[in-house]
Design an enzyme around this catalytic site. Structure first.
Site, short mmCIF file in Angstrom:
data_model
loop_
_atom_site.label_atom_id
_atom_site.label_comp_id
_atom_site.label_asym_id
_atom_site.label_seq_id
_atom_site.Cartn_x
_atom_site.Cartn_y
_atom_site.Cartn_z
N CYS A 360 0.85 -1.19 0.00
CA CYS A 360 0.00 0.00 0.00
C CYS A 360 0.88 1.23 0.00
O CYS A 360 2.11 1.14 0.01
CB CYS A 360 -0.95 0.00 1.21
SG CYS A 360 -0.11 0.26 2.78
N GLY A 364 -0.27 6.07 6.23
CA GLY A 364 -0.65 6.16 7.63
C GLY A 364 0.53 6.18 8.58
O GLY A 364 0.39 6.53 9.75
N THR A 412 -4.56 -2.34 5.65
CA THR A 412 -3.49 -1.53 5.05
C THR A 412 -2.98 -0.55 6.11
O THR A 412 -3.66 -0.28 7.10
CB THR A 412 -3.98 -0.70 3.85
OG1 THR A 412 -4.80 0.39 4.32
CG2 THR A 412 -4.77 -1.54 2.85
N CYS A 413 -1.78 -0.02 5.87
CA CYS A 413 -1.27 1.06 6.72
C CYS A 413 -1.42 2.38 5.96
O CYS A 413 -0.56 3.25 5.99
CB CYS A 413 0.18 0.82 7.14
SG CYS A 413 1.31 0.51 5.77
N SER A 414 -2.53 2.50 5.24
CA SER A 414 -2.85 3.69 4.46
C SER A 414 -4.06 4.40 5.08
O SER A 414 -4.89 3.78 5.75
CB SER A 414 -3.17 3.30 3.01
OG SER A 414 -3.70 4.39 2.31
#
Length: 606
Positions: A360, A364, A412-414
């Site tokens: 991703c 974030g 996700t780390c979004s």
């Protein structure tokens, strides 16, 4: 002399800037470029230097580009091949701890030749911007230090005792060095249990100086330095339904981690599965000459060779073999593309749960050094996010195609809706076409029922409020004390109907440790002192400089006590800068004397 003290940092930064690879991926990729043998991972000092340089990239570029890119041209930036080293050396000269460059070499000579102009432009730039702008977009956020206890190797009680011992020793050392022994708080380190994730400890941000990859507990695999939000993926997959249903108590099943490297989430899932099987099925006595097979297997995919090597190494460290951990869970790393895995393959017949945490944008991760890039191209960013979103939808739909799988975690780390709610919406619309009574739907994970931040309704995904409320979001910039993250939990309708309202959140066992409730908030809000640039004065007599300095001291004495500086570090820095200015003036005078002597010699020769 050469610039060898900075060569490692320069190479690391070069690869990041040229190949746009994540800094951590490069740092922990131990495979050599020619594929033979292993390369040595950078030490902590080198990694820290690169992170700090990247944090100052926008300022350095601003300095070089001032006055129609005068300094960029003078230094010869465009002709220098090792731009990573160039950036590192400029950072060390202007913003480093000693405001100077160690070693030597051609690049250093090019920079030092224009040292006075660089410092002047740096001062001007900082003055205009009110300090050194944070290249991460002003997101200078600190979080507590999260430590996940690897229950496959140790237990919470033992780890807490060891951490208290180590932290107390470290604090005593620091207090003795700073002659600061007056507060009980500094003598007694605080350790808390996280309120949402079992076996996750919360320590003050200052503990990061002790807890790094060279720490003995980390090296032995007993603890994992993992951010809180990234623990949500495995937690939701293992405990999203609130615990084991009657059906699951009869048998264990297998799992897939679709994008596993470097393996923190994989090992977390293994620990949670191991624990749940331990509560349900006591292992049968092992027959002589015959080894019992593990009750659950986690198939961990990664297609990139370098990342797969890291995955294998991490699993060897964090997950004991089936024989060592009671034959309950085994991790099988697979060097391959999850998208090419055949759902009808017999070895996946027992797979009922998939964890999908694909590539991703990483938007974030608010303090990641990979965010400190010199510029943002909106059009390029939009295309990249769209491309990632398309891939994520394909991966999620492929996970849904496994016939026996009845639960999926997509995370996700979004923070972008395109990668989160947008992907969820597209996957749901495809799944609804099945109409066979076995469709997929969103479910709010029971284990995070008390987490307040939820998904976004409407918008790009067009999700309803009830659907959005099933989604979990984290935002480190809005007080969540962890990096930005997104988690969605898909279940087959037959599974969600069978759980019923009696399902409850599994209790967190914290071994008598107090639960964290924002005790480190004040510590996280404290920002670092503004960065100063050491000045090199021009055409100023030393006596005059000393006179001005005395006047400044007298002025400070006459000021009311309320405006006097109380921070010892500020006073020390001012004293050091004054000494450096004096040294610079003396150097300037020596150079002038040498020039005068050289001219006199030339006249005598004539």
């Amino acid at each position: 002399m050469s610039s060898s003290p900075y060569n490692g940092a320069g190479s690391l930064l070069n690869e990041h800037l040229e190949n746009h690879r994540g800094l951590k991926s490069i740092a922990f990729d131990t495979k050599s470029k020619n594929g033979k043998g292993k390369k040595k991972a950078p030490d902590m000092a080198t990694y820290a230097t690169v992170c700090k340089t990247m944090q100052h990239l926008s300022t350095i570029n601003g300095v070089l580009d001032a006055n129609n890119k005068k300094l960029r041209k003078a230094i010869g930036f465009d002709v220098v091949r090792n731009k990573g080293l160039l950036y590192v050396l400029i950072y060390e000269l202007l913003f480093g701890k000693y405001k100077s460059i160690r070693g030597g070499g051609q690049i250093k000579r090019m920079i030092v030749k224009h040292e006075t102009e660089l410092r002047h432009e740096a001062e001007e730039y900082i003055s205009e911007h009110g300090g050194v702008p944070d290249s991460s977009g002003g997101n200078n956020v600190k979080f507590p230090r999260y430590v996940r206890v690897n229950t496959l190797r140790s237990n919470v009680s033992d780890i807490v005792d060891k951490l208290k011992e180590d932290l107390s020793s470290k604090m005593a050392e620091t207090n003795t060095r700073n002659h600061d022994n007056d507060t009980e708080e500094k003598k007694s380190p605080s350790i808390y249990a996280d309120a949402h994730v079992p076996d996750l400890l919360v320590l003050p941000p200052t503990a990061s100086s002790l807890l790094h990859r060279d720490n003995e507990l980390v090296k032995s695999g007993k603890i994992v330095l993992q951010d809180k939000s990234s623990c949500f993926s495995a937690l939701v997959l293992a405990q999203g339904l609130g615990g084991n249903t009657k059906e699951e108590k009869l048998e264990s099943f297998d799992y897939i981690d679709a994008c596993a490297a470097p393996g923190n989430k994989t090992s977390h899932l293994a620990a949670l599965v191991h624990s749940s099987i331990g509560d349900v099925d006591q292992p049968k006595k092992k027959k002589k000459g015959k080894a019992n097979s593990p009750k659950s297997t986690i198939f961990a995919f990664d297609r990139a060779e370098s990342r797969f090597d890291i995955l294998q190494e991490r699993m060897g460290l964090l997950v004991p073999s089936a024989a060592d951990n009671g034959n309950k869970v085994a991790v099988v790393p697979i060097h391959g593309d999850f998208l090419k895995a055949d759902p009808s393959d017999p070895k996946f017949a027992k797979v009922r749960a998939i964890m999908l945490d694909p590539s991703c944008s990483g938007s974030g991760i608010v303090n990641s050094p990979d965010r400190w890039m010199e510029e943002v191209d909106d059009d390029k960013d939009k295309k990249r996010i769209q491309s990632l979103s398309n891939f994520q939808v394909v991966a999620l739909k492929h996970a849904m195609s496994f016939p026996n799988v009845d639960r999926i975690v997509y995370s996700t780390c979004s923070v972008h809706e395109e990668e989160n709610e947008g992907v969820v919406s597209k996957a749901l619309s495809e799944a609804e076409k099945l109409e066979d009574g076995n469709e997929w739907e969103l479910m709010a994970p029971v284990c995070l029922e008390h987490w307040p931040r939820r998904g976004k309704e409407g918008g790009i995904g067009g999700l309803t409020k009830s659907q959005a409320d099933c989604l979990v979001r984290c935002n480190g910039l809005e007080g969540d004390e962890t990096n930005g993250f997104f988690v969605s939990f898909f279940v087959r309708k037959k599974v969600s109907l069978s759980t019923g309202p009696e399902t409850s959140r599994m209790a967190i066992e914290n071994a008598g440790i107090p639960v964290y409730d924002g005790q480190f908030l004040d510590m996280c809000k404290k920002s670092e002192a503004p960065v100063e640039v050491a000045r090199v004065a021009k055409k100023v007599d030393i006596k005059e400089a000393t006179k001005n300095q005395k006047q400044q001291v007298q002025t400070q004495k006459n000021e009311p006590s309320s405006v006097k500086a109380t921070d010892k570090t500020v006073k020390k820095r001012e004293k050091k800068l004054a000494w450096k200015r004096k040294q610079a003036l003396q150097k300037t005078q020596r150079m002038k004397k040498k020039e005068g002597a050289a001219k006199a010699t030339t006249k005598d020769v004539k």
